[in-house]
Design a protein around this motif. Sequence first.
Motif, PDB file in Angstrom:
ATOM      1  N   GLY A 514       0.816  -1.216   0.000  1.00  0.00           N
ATOM      2  CA  GLY A 514       0.000   0.000   0.000  1.00  0.00           C
ATOM      3  C   GLY A 514       0.844   1.257   0.000  1.00  0.00           C
ATOM      4  N   ALA A 515       1.926   1.250   0.774  1.00  0.00           N
ATOM      5  CA  ALA A 515       2.800   2.425   0.827  1.00  0.00           C
ATOM      6  C   ALA A 515       3.445   2.695  -0.520  1.00  0.00           C
ATOM      7  CB  ALA A 515       3.858   2.230   1.909  1.00  0.00           C
ATOM      8  N   VAL A 516       3.913   1.637  -1.178  1.00  0.00           N
ATOM      9  CA  VAL A 516       4.551   1.805  -2.486  1.00  0.00           C
ATOM     10  C   VAL A 516       3.532   2.284  -3.510  1.00  0.00           C
ATOM     11  CG1 VAL A 516       5.719   0.594  -4.361  1.00  0.00           C
ATOM     12  CG2 VAL A 516       6.365   0.127  -1.993  1.00  0.00           C
ATOM     13  N   ALA A 517       2.317   1.764  -3.460  1.00  0.00           N
ATOM     14  CA  ALA A 517       1.274   2.192  -4.396  1.00  0.00           C
ATOM     15  C   ALA A 517       0.948   3.673  -4.224  1.00  0.00           C
ATOM     16  CB  ALA A 517       0.017   1.347  -4.194  1.00  0.00           C
ATOM     17  N   ARG A 518       1.108   4.196  -2.990  1.00  0.00           N
ATOM     18  CA  ARG A 518       0.837   5.616  -2.730  1.00  0.00           C
ATOM     19  C   ARG A 518       2.041   6.499  -3.029  1.00  0.00           C
ATOM     20  NH1 ARG A 518      -1.619   3.121   1.739  1.00  0.00           N
ATOM     21  NH2 ARG A 518       0.175   3.661   3.076  1.00  0.00           N
ATOM     22  N   GLY A 519       3.124   5.889  -3.498  1.00  0.00           N
ATOM     23  CA  GLY A 519       4.294   6.685  -3.851  1.00  0.00           C
ATOM     24  C   GLY A 519       5.302   6.860  -2.739  1.00  0.00           C
ATOM     25  N   ARG A 520       5.093   6.213  -1.607  1.00  0.00           N
ATOM     26  CA  ARG A 520       6.056   6.303  -0.504  1.00  0.00           C
ATOM     27  C   ARG A 520       7.178   5.299  -0.740  1.00  0.00           C
ATOM     28  NH1 ARG A 520       3.353   5.452   5.041  1.00  0.00           N
ATOM     29  NH2 ARG A 520       5.533   5.822   5.635  1.00  0.00           N
ATOM     30  N   ARG A 521       8.414   5.727  -0.404  1.00  0.00           N
ATOM     31  CA  ARG A 521       9.561   4.848  -0.663  1.00  0.00           C
ATOM     32  C   ARG A 521      10.410   4.719   0.602  1.00  0.00           C
ATOM     33  NH1 ARG A 521      12.822   5.407  -5.873  1.00  0.00           N
ATOM     34  NH2 ARG A 521      13.123   3.239  -5.288  1.00  0.00           N
ATOM     35  N   ALA A 522       9.788   4.254   1.678  1.00  0.00           N
ATOM     36  CA  ALA A 522      10.525   4.065   2.922  1.00  0.00           C
ATOM     37  C   ALA A 522      11.587   2.981   2.728  1.00  0.00           C
ATOM     38  CB  ALA A 522       9.575   3.683   4.043  1.00  0.00           C
ATOM     39  N   PRO A 523      12.819   3.221   3.190  1.00  0.00           N
ATOM     40  CA  PRO A 523      13.861   2.217   2.981  1.00  0.00           C
ATOM     41  C   PRO A 523      13.657   0.993   3.865  1.00  0.00           C
ATOM     42  CG  PRO A 523      14.702   4.059   4.284  1.00  0.00           C
ATOM     43  CD  PRO A 523      13.325   4.437   3.844  1.00  0.00           C
ATOM     44  N   LEU A 524      13.987  -0.165   3.314  1.00  0.00           N
ATOM     45  CA  LEU A 524      13.933  -1.433   4.032  1.00  0.00           C
ATOM     46  C   LEU A 524      15.354  -1.925   4.263  1.00  0.00           C
ATOM     47  CD1 LEU A 524      11.140  -3.130   1.902  1.00  0.00           C
ATOM     48  CD2 LEU A 524      10.848  -1.727   3.948  1.00  0.00           C
ATOM     49  N   THR A 525      15.506  -2.806   5.232  1.00  0.00           N
ATOM     50  CA  THR A 525      16.836  -3.304   5.603  1.00  0.00           C
ATOM     51  C   THR A 525      17.049  -4.709   5.059  1.00  0.00           C
ATOM     52  OG1 THR A 525      16.884  -1.966   7.612  1.00  0.00           O
ATOM     53  CG2 THR A 525      18.389  -3.839   7.505  1.00  0.00           C
ATOM     54  N   VAL A 526      18.037  -4.847   4.196  1.00  0.00           N
ATOM     55  CA  VAL A 526      18.473  -6.148   3.687  1.00  0.00           C
ATOM     56  C   VAL A 526      19.883  -6.384   4.225  1.00  0.00           C
ATOM     57  CG1 VAL A 526      19.065  -7.487   1.642  1.00  0.00           C
ATOM     58  CG2 VAL A 526      17.075  -5.982   1.610  1.00  0.00           C
ATOM     59  N   ARG A 527      20.103  -7.553   4.808  1.00  0.00           N
ATOM     60  CA  ARG A 527      21.414  -7.850   5.387  1.00  0.00           C
ATOM     61  C   ARG A 527      22.154  -8.856   4.502  1.00  0.00           C
ATOM     62  NH1 ARG A 527      21.475  -5.306  10.125  1.00  0.00           N
ATOM     63  NH2 ARG A 527      19.468  -4.933  11.175  1.00  0.00           N
ATOM     64  N   LEU A 528      23.413  -8.540   4.261  1.00  0.00           N
ATOM     65  CA  LEU A 528      24.253  -9.376   3.412  1.00  0.00           C
ATOM     66  C   LEU A 528      25.545  -9.685   4.156  1.00  0.00           C
ATOM     67  CD1 LEU A 528      24.988 -10.613   0.593  1.00  0.00           C
ATOM     68  CD2 LEU A 528      26.000  -8.388   0.059  1.00  0.00           C
ATOM     69  N   ALA A 529      25.885 -10.949   4.221  1.00  0.00           N
ATOM     70  CA  ALA A 529      27.159 -11.375   4.802  1.00  0.00           C
ATOM     71  C   ALA A 529      27.905 -12.192   3.751  1.00  0.00           C
ATOM     72  CB  ALA A 529      26.936 -12.206   6.062  1.00  0.00           C
ATOM     73  N   VAL A 530      29.176 -11.916   3.579  1.00  0.00           N
ATOM     74  CA  VAL A 530      29.978 -12.644   2.594  1.00  0.00           C
ATOM     75  C   VAL A 530      31.231 -13.168   3.267  1.00  0.00           C
ATOM     76  CG1 VAL A 530      29.121 -11.285   0.647  1.00  0.00           C
ATOM     77  CG2 VAL A 530      31.194 -10.569   1.830  1.00  0.00           C
ATOM     78  N   VAL A 531      31.711 -14.265   2.740  1.00  0.00           N
ATOM     79  CA  VAL A 531      32.988 -14.837   3.165  1.00  0.00           C
ATOM     80  C   VAL A 531      33.873 -14.888   1.925  1.00  0.00           C
ATOM     81  CG1 VAL A 531      34.176 -16.796   4.198  1.00  0.00           C
ATOM     82  CG2 VAL A 531      31.840 -16.215   4.937  1.00  0.00           C
ATOM     83  N   GLU A 532      34.973 -14.188   1.990  1.00  0.00           N
ATOM     84  CA  GLU A 532      35.897 -14.173   0.860  1.00  0.00           C
ATOM     85  C   GLU A 532      36.624 -15.507   0.767  1.00  0.00           C
ATOM     86  OE1 GLU A 532      38.362 -10.747   1.391  1.00  0.00           O
ATOM     87  OE2 GLU A 532      36.654  -9.380   1.585  1.00  0.00           O
ATOM     88  N   ALA A 533      37.169 -15.782  -0.388  1.00  0.00           N
ATOM     89  CA  ALA A 533      37.877 -17.048  -0.580  1.00  0.00           C
ATOM     90  C   ALA A 533      39.034 -17.182   0.396  1.00  0.00           C
ATOM     91  CB  ALA A 533      38.371 -17.143  -2.024  1.00  0.00           C
ATOM     92  N   LEU A 542      22.125  -3.170   4.128  1.00  0.00           N
ATOM     93  CA  LEU A 542      21.734  -2.434   2.934  1.00  0.00           C
ATOM     94  C   LEU A 542      20.371  -1.801   3.142  1.00  0.00           C
ATOM     95  CD1 LEU A 542      22.716  -5.178   0.325  1.00  0.00           C
ATOM     96  CD2 LEU A 542      24.164  -3.349   1.251  1.00  0.00           C
ATOM     97  N   ARG A 543      20.276  -0.513   2.834  1.00  0.00           N
ATOM     98  CA  ARG A 543      19.007   0.208   2.921  1.00  0.00           C
ATOM     99  C   ARG A 543      18.418   0.294   1.512  1.00  0.00           C
ATOM    100  NH1 ARG A 543      16.826   0.641   7.679  1.00  0.00           N
ATOM    101  NH2 ARG A 543      16.178   2.822   7.518  1.00  0.00           N
ATOM    102  N   VAL A 544      17.371  -0.498   1.265  1.00  0.00           N
ATOM    103  CA  VAL A 544      16.794  -0.627  -0.063  1.00  0.00           C
ATOM    104  C   VAL A 544      15.445   0.096  -0.094  1.00  0.00           C
ATOM    105  CG1 VAL A 544      16.025  -2.243  -1.829  1.00  0.00           C
ATOM    106  CG2 VAL A 544      17.910  -2.865  -0.323  1.00  0.00           C
ATOM    107  N   ARG A 545      15.251   0.983  -1.074  1.00  0.00           N
ATOM    108  CA  ARG A 545      13.990   1.701  -1.234  1.00  0.00           C
ATOM    109  C   ARG A 545      13.091   0.948  -2.217  1.00  0.00           C
ATOM    110  NH1 ARG A 545      15.392   7.179  -3.564  1.00  0.00           N
ATOM    111  NH2 ARG A 545      16.783   5.873  -4.781  1.00  0.00           N
ATOM    112  N   ALA A 546      11.954   0.496  -1.728  1.00  0.00           N
ATOM    113  CA  ALA A 546      11.023  -0.228  -2.589  1.00  0.00           C
ATOM    114  C   ALA A 546      10.382   0.733  -3.593  1.00  0.00           C
ATOM    115  CB  ALA A 546       9.950  -0.906  -1.749  1.00  0.00           C
ATOM    116  N   ARG A 547      10.251   0.288  -4.832  1.00  0.00           N
ATOM    117  CA  ARG A 547       9.615   1.089  -5.884  1.00  0.00           C
ATOM    118  C   ARG A 547       8.480   0.279  -6.504  1.00  0.00           C
ATOM    119  NH1 ARG A 547      11.287  -0.991 -10.726  1.00  0.00           N
ATOM    120  NH2 ARG A 547      13.220  -2.208 -10.697  1.00  0.00           N
ATOM    121  N   LYS A 548       7.691   0.939  -7.348  1.00  0.00           N
ATOM    122  CA  LYS A 548       6.563   0.268  -7.987  1.00  0.00           C
ATOM    123  C   LYS A 548       7.046  -0.711  -9.044  1.00  0.00           C
ATOM    124  CE  LYS A 548       3.253   4.055  -7.403  1.00  0.00           C
ATOM    125  NZ  LYS A 548       2.358   5.006  -8.112  1.00  0.00           N
ATOM    126  N   LEU A 549       6.415  -1.871  -9.061  1.00  0.00           N
ATOM    127  CA  LEU A 549       6.727  -2.895 -10.064  1.00  0.00           C
ATOM    128  C   LEU A 549       5.911  -2.645 -11.321  1.00  0.00           C
ATOM    129  CD1 LEU A 549       8.194  -5.539 -10.749  1.00  0.00           C
ATOM    130  CD2 LEU A 549       6.248  -6.755  -9.752  1.00  0.00           C
TER     131      LEU A 549
END
Length: 549
Positions: A514-533, A542-549
């Motif tokens: 509903g928020a995205v449909a109304r044009g709001r783009r509140a950032p969401l939290t995506v967590r990424l962990a990596v292990v190098e070779a 990561l702060r990801v802003r959802a947009r309309k599909l």
Amino acid sequence: MGAAPVLARVDVTAVGATFSSLQAGGAPDFGLTIDLSSNPASDDPKDLVITLPQGLVANPLAAQRCPIDAFNADACPAASRVGTTSVVAQIEAPLGPQVTASGDVYNLVPPAGEPARLGVVVRPPLASPQRYQVAVRLRGDRGFVIENSMSGLERTAGGLPIRIQRIQLNLTGQVAGKPFLRMPTACRRAEIAVAVRSWDEPQVTTSRATAFTPSGCERLPFRPRLSGVMGAPGATKLRSHVPVTASVISDPSDAAVAATTVTLPLALGVDLGSLQKLCQPDQFAADACPADTRVGRARLASPLLEQPLELPVYIVQRPGELPALGFRLFGGAILGRTRLGGAVTNVFEGLPDLPLSRFDLTVDGGPRGLLQAVSDLCTPRTRRDAQATFAAFTGVDVTVATPFAVDGCPAGAGAPVARTRYRIVEGLAVSRLGRAVLTLRVSASRPLGRATLALPREVAPLRGSRPIVRVDGRRLGRRALVLRGRKLELRITRPGRTIEVRWAGLRASRALAGAVARGRRAPLTVRLAVVEASGERRAFTLRVRARKL
């Protein structure tokens, strides 16, 4: 009682804008048509103000500049011509005809303190040319719109009274193969407003607007980079007041940065004692911060500017929040936010849609320095990694991680441990019905052997869904993808420097959809962990802003 006086004024009856292309960030030809009417018929237009939206800018350095003396003599060089004009007017005489006068638009040498100035020459038939200068102002106090003012429109031509009915202005998108105009880099509705004042009632302003929407944001690159340096001779030891410079480098032809979040290396902290003297909000708004609240400087380079701007940076009180860094830009206020919690983070939002090549933010050292070293900066194990997330006007988010250099280490100090550089492009698209697609691209300067991705709590995988994952272009099989709730583990048997994830089988919460449909783009939290070779582990929030599909 006498009859009420009839208000003498000129009305803007219609405004039309045309572009040869609506490509965001492009350089199209631009036409603006302004229709005017007078009521009563005795009044005439005097002053015209055309306000262009943020991002629709012209580059005054792309074309040759015509000196004012040459413009006044109608002798501007051809290389300074950036457009054409036509004016439709009615001759105020019995059976007076309607006439059309054509002319040219030139790029002028602006007065000191102005970013640009245009010159308009109108050449009526059987009359002397009429010349108008257009003053250009970038209004940071009005959301970085571009205000173009033309004053003193003529009421006569060749000794005859005229009534201007239409003004047409056309600007070329490119001059000698160089972009002159630049479209906004945001694919959202933008408005062009025209206001007019008359000779007989100059205190009355009438206005009208037209709108357009740029397109093709997905085709516009966004490649910001981060670099930095901390320390100075004599300012690298534990608890030293450390000068720090963070630099953002970008290609001016890319999408502009709308917001940025920079987390400084863990080797740096805030000296709370330096927060005793703060610029108050009303002082900052009035551009009147005390000198002893200045803590650094900002330097902004753009292809629109002959020389980079040098701006003082102040530490400003934010009621109910931590004090933050702030600076003034084109009459507007850019005030950040500060976060503390393991590392010092500065957030700047509301940045202008302007083409920039480099932005340097320096926090001074010295006795009143804001930042201090929480460890010796010259040891090989110094925690030098900084992280930044850049949000583009196009809706793309990019996270980069890079080590800061150290200046001022004594001879013989051990070389710092080489650290891996990262660039992460993330995106989340949500439909009105709640269908969601997550995209992620991780690029590292060293091979990666494992990664774990945690979805935000507002998004969940559908039963049986599996993302498409590629490492250096090779698609991972189902056995390499281990999904537990919202957490996805990637078991990479052949390490690679790039990881690409496209996860289409996701469901967004009803509130998020509903928020995205109304044009709001509140950032969401995506967590990424990596292990190098090599076994080195890195974690990213990561702060990801959802947009309309």
